[in-house]
Design a protein around this motif. Structure first.
Motif, PDB file in Angstrom:
ATOM      1  N   ASN A  36      -2.362   3.505  -3.796  1.00 20.87           N
ATOM      2  CA  ASN A  36      -1.638   4.336  -4.186  1.00 20.87           C
ATOM      3  C   ASN A  36      -0.033   4.089  -4.349  1.00 20.87           C
ATOM      4  O   ASN A  36       0.472   3.659  -3.330  1.00 20.87           O
ATOM      5  CB  ASN A  36      -1.617   5.612  -3.381  1.00 20.87           C
ATOM      6  CG  ASN A  36      -0.797   6.769  -3.835  1.00 20.87           C
ATOM      7  OD1 ASN A  36      -0.202   6.668  -4.545  1.00 20.87           O
ATOM      8  ND2 ASN A  36      -1.091   7.877  -3.173  1.00 20.87           N
ATOM      9  N   ALA A  68       2.636   5.519  -4.479  1.00 24.79           N
ATOM     10  CA  ALA A  68       3.719   6.398  -3.507  1.00 24.79           C
ATOM     11  C   ALA A  68       3.470   5.928  -2.211  1.00 24.79           C
ATOM     12  O   ALA A  68       4.535   5.829  -1.480  1.00 24.79           O
ATOM     13  CB  ALA A  68       3.322   7.905  -3.773  1.00 24.79           C
ATOM     14  N   THR A  69       2.465   5.659  -1.732  1.00 27.30           N
ATOM     15  CA  THR A  69       1.969   5.308  -0.333  1.00 27.30           C
ATOM     16  C   THR A  69       2.695   3.888   0.005  1.00 27.30           C
ATOM     17  O   THR A  69       3.305   3.880   1.082  1.00 27.30           O
ATOM     18  CB  THR A  69       0.426   5.226  -0.115  1.00 27.30           C
ATOM     19  OG1 THR A  69       0.029   6.361  -0.301  1.00 27.30           O
ATOM     20  CG2 THR A  69       0.393   4.822   1.492  1.00 27.30           C
ATOM     21  N   ILE A  70       2.756   3.157  -0.950  1.00 22.25           N
ATOM     22  CA  ILE A  70       3.209   1.675  -0.786  1.00 22.25           C
ATOM     23  C   ILE A  70       4.718   1.591  -0.794  1.00 22.25           C
ATOM     24  O   ILE A  70       5.265   1.147  -0.009  1.00 22.25           O
ATOM     25  CB  ILE A  70       2.668   0.665  -1.728  1.00 22.25           C
ATOM     26  CG1 ILE A  70       1.252   0.519  -1.691  1.00 22.25           C
ATOM     27  CG2 ILE A  70       3.264  -0.664  -1.801  1.00 22.25           C
ATOM     28  CD1 ILE A  70       0.653   0.071  -0.495  1.00 22.25           C
ATOM     29  N   HIS A 110       6.399   4.335  -0.011  1.00 20.74           N
ATOM     30  CA  HIS A 110       6.895   5.050   1.187  1.00 20.74           C
ATOM     31  C   HIS A 110       6.678   4.148   2.486  1.00 20.74           C
ATOM     32  O   HIS A 110       7.917   3.954   3.379  1.00 20.74           O
ATOM     33  CB  HIS A 110       5.781   6.100   1.365  1.00 20.74           C
ATOM     34  CG  HIS A 110       6.346   6.807   2.887  1.00 20.74           C
ATOM     35  ND1 HIS A 110       7.310   7.721   3.249  1.00 20.74           N
ATOM     36  CD2 HIS A 110       5.661   6.828   4.065  1.00 20.74           C
ATOM     37  CE1 HIS A 110       7.288   8.261   4.490  1.00 20.74           C
ATOM     38  NE2 HIS A 110       6.258   7.447   4.980  1.00 20.74           N
ATOM     39  N   LEU A 111       5.722   3.264   2.422  1.00 20.82           N
ATOM     40  CA  LEU A 111       5.558   1.921   3.549  1.00 20.82           C
ATOM     41  C   LEU A 111       6.957   1.079   3.323  1.00 20.82           C
ATOM     42  O   LEU A 111       7.363   0.549   4.319  1.00 20.82           O
ATOM     43  CB  LEU A 111       4.349   1.417   3.516  1.00 20.82           C
ATOM     44  CG  LEU A 111       3.321   2.199   4.015  1.00 20.82           C
ATOM     45  CD1 LEU A 111       1.716   1.252   3.686  1.00 20.82           C
ATOM     46  CD2 LEU A 111       3.280   2.549   5.433  1.00 20.82           C
ATOM     47  N   TRP A 120       7.478   3.594   9.350  1.00 20.37           N
ATOM     48  CA  TRP A 120       6.329   3.156  10.125  1.00 20.37           C
ATOM     49  C   TRP A 120       6.781   2.084  11.215  1.00 20.37           C
ATOM     50  O   TRP A 120       6.237   2.196  12.139  1.00 20.37           O
ATOM     51  CB  TRP A 120       5.090   2.829   9.303  1.00 20.37           C
ATOM     52  CG  TRP A 120       5.392   1.663   8.508  1.00 20.37           C
ATOM     53  CD1 TRP A 120       5.979   1.347   7.419  1.00 20.37           C
ATOM     54  CD2 TRP A 120       4.706   0.573   8.706  1.00 20.37           C
ATOM     55  NE1 TRP A 120       6.184   0.363   6.779  1.00 20.37           N
ATOM     56  CE2 TRP A 120       5.061  -0.684   7.670  1.00 20.37           C
ATOM     57  CE3 TRP A 120       3.819  -0.226   9.629  1.00 20.37           C
ATOM     58  CZ2 TRP A 120       4.595  -1.815   7.565  1.00 20.37           C
ATOM     59  CZ3 TRP A 120       3.649  -1.443   9.559  1.00 20.37           C
ATOM     60  CH2 TRP A 120       4.079  -2.448   8.343  1.00 20.37           C
ATOM     61  N   LEU A 161      -0.840  -0.922  10.610  1.00 19.39           N
ATOM     62  CA  LEU A 161      -0.885  -0.933   9.237  1.00 19.39           C
ATOM     63  C   LEU A 161      -2.347  -2.061   8.935  1.00 19.39           C
ATOM     64  O   LEU A 161      -2.282  -3.076   9.268  1.00 19.39           O
ATOM     65  CB  LEU A 161      -0.007  -1.447   8.446  1.00 19.39           C
ATOM     66  CG  LEU A 161      -0.321  -1.491   6.672  1.00 19.39           C
ATOM     67  CD1 LEU A 161      -0.775   0.165   6.214  1.00 19.39           C
ATOM     68  CD2 LEU A 161       0.851  -1.887   6.186  1.00 19.39           C
ATOM     69  N   LEU A 164      -2.193   3.354   9.538  1.00 20.41           N
ATOM     70  CA  LEU A 164      -2.557   3.866   8.555  1.00 20.41           C
ATOM     71  C   LEU A 164      -3.652   2.697   8.028  1.00 20.41           C
ATOM     72  O   LEU A 164      -3.247   1.506   8.143  1.00 20.41           O
ATOM     73  CB  LEU A 164      -1.247   3.763   7.436  1.00 20.41           C
ATOM     74  CG  LEU A 164      -1.497   4.101   5.868  1.00 20.41           C
ATOM     75  CD1 LEU A 164      -2.268   5.649   5.716  1.00 20.41           C
ATOM     76  CD2 LEU A 164      -0.317   3.911   5.351  1.00 20.41           C
ATOM     77  N   ILE A 209      -5.383   1.222   4.494  1.00 24.10           N
ATOM     78  CA  ILE A 209      -5.420   1.179   3.069  1.00 24.10           C
ATOM     79  C   ILE A 209      -6.800   0.203   2.813  1.00 24.10           C
ATOM     80  O   ILE A 209      -6.522  -0.840   3.040  1.00 24.10           O
ATOM     81  CB  ILE A 209      -4.174   0.707   2.573  1.00 24.10           C
ATOM     82  CG1 ILE A 209      -2.957   1.534   2.765  1.00 24.10           C
ATOM     83  CG2 ILE A 209      -4.074   0.456   1.078  1.00 24.10           C
ATOM     84  CD1 ILE A 209      -1.664   1.083   2.401  1.00 24.10           C
TER      85      ILE A 209
END
Length: 314
Positions: A99, A101-103, A105-106, A111, A118, A244, A246
């Motif tokens: 995703n 958006a997830t990457i 955000h990271l 985090w 992770l 998290l 992934i």
């Protein structure tokens, strides 16, 4: 004039003398950016009619920006990444399991500030190392202390440190960085001693500093890497608590890209025209013999391509 009072400069300094004084002062104060850009800033200040304060602010901000850039480069280099990888270069369209958006955000690093772990899990060629290095690079550029290591090399370093009675110092060194990136975890089996030392590193960082790992094995297969089931469960617990996960999938991007690159060549090699130009042995163009007419249609007398011998010539 007392000894504590600053020495006043002459106000009637020539342009040449002022240029030389600025150059020398920048060398003394170690201001390389101001030294190299002062002429351009002066020209811009005159054009924009900046005040003295505005001109001074432009110089100082240019020096600060360049120092931040150089510090960022040093942090990325100190992380020990094997190659350059950037989040912006990751092909999200080629791997819909990840995703964007997830990457992104990271990449903001929140985090890491929380000390969360992770885990990037997926088959070879699915972009795990790209994401691991890209996120680590983004963290280093934001000011975090980052260290990258292959799992096998990290374990070997810990074993060597233990043999030299430096294990505690080595574990403490890895415990101080803000983000520890461990790549290729699960590719090779670790003996019990090495696995225990890796567990000590993870315990040192638990809930204080972040760990990011990339593995080609699902957690259910980690018993192949960590042969002690209880130790394996403890390591998985350290890496997944408040973290998290992934999953990058099973379809190799590198393999698909290689097949795409070879496809045009294969189509050209198997085209009808190409086959017609190639002999049945595949060693080059075939040589065709000219078709001869039937015997009944051949002209009588000597063949036209034969020449008479010299004795027959008059």
């Amino acid at each position: 004039m007392t000894q504590n009072q600053p020495r006043r400069r002459r106000r009637n300094m020539t342009e040449q003398a002022a240029t030389a004084a600025i150059d020398q002062a920048c060398r003394t104060l170690r201001l390389p950016t101001i030294r190299s850009s002062v002429d351009d800033v002066v020209t811009g200040a005159e054009h924009e009619q900046l005040t003295y304060r505005g001109f001074l602010a432009e110089l100082l901000l240019a020096e600060c920006d360049d120092r931040d850039r150089r510090r960022s480069i040093r942090r990325v280099k100190a992380a020990g990444f094997p190659r350059e990888k950037w989040i912006e270069d990751f092909d999200f369209a080629a791997n819909p399991n990840v995703n964007p958006a997830t990457i992104h955000h990271l990449a903001g690093g929140e985090w890491i500030r929380k000390g969360d772990p992770l885990c990037l899990i997926g088959d070879s060629g699915t972009g795990k190392s790209h994401l691991l290095i890209g996120l680590g690079t983004a963290a280093a550029q934001q000011g975090f202390r980052v260290k990258y290591a292959l799992a096998t090399k990290l374990v070997n370093e810990l074993v060597e440190a233990a043999d030299e009675r430096q294990l505690a110092k080595t574990i403490a060194r890895y415990g101080r960085v803000d983000l520890l990136c461990i790549d290729e975890l699960g590719y090779m089996q670790l003996d019990l001693r090495g696995a225990e030392m890796l567990f000590q590193v993870l315990t040192e960082r638990e809930e204080t500093n972040s760990v990011a790992i990339a593995s080609n094995q699902a957690f259910s297969g980690w018993t192949d890497t960590f042969t002690d089931p209880r130790l394996c469960a403890a390591i998985i617990d350290r890496l997944t608590f408040a973290g998290l996960i992934i999953e990058t999938g099973t379809d190799s991007y590198r393999l698909a890209h290689a097949k795409t690159q070879r496809a045009p060549d294969n189509r050209r090699a198997h085209s009808p025209r190409r086959r017609a130009q190639t002999s049945h042995h595949g060693h080059g163009p075939a040589t065709r013999r000219p078709l001869r007419p039937p015997r009944s249609q051949r002209p009588r007398g000597p063949e036209p391509h034969l020449r008479p011998s010299r004795a027959a010539e008059p």
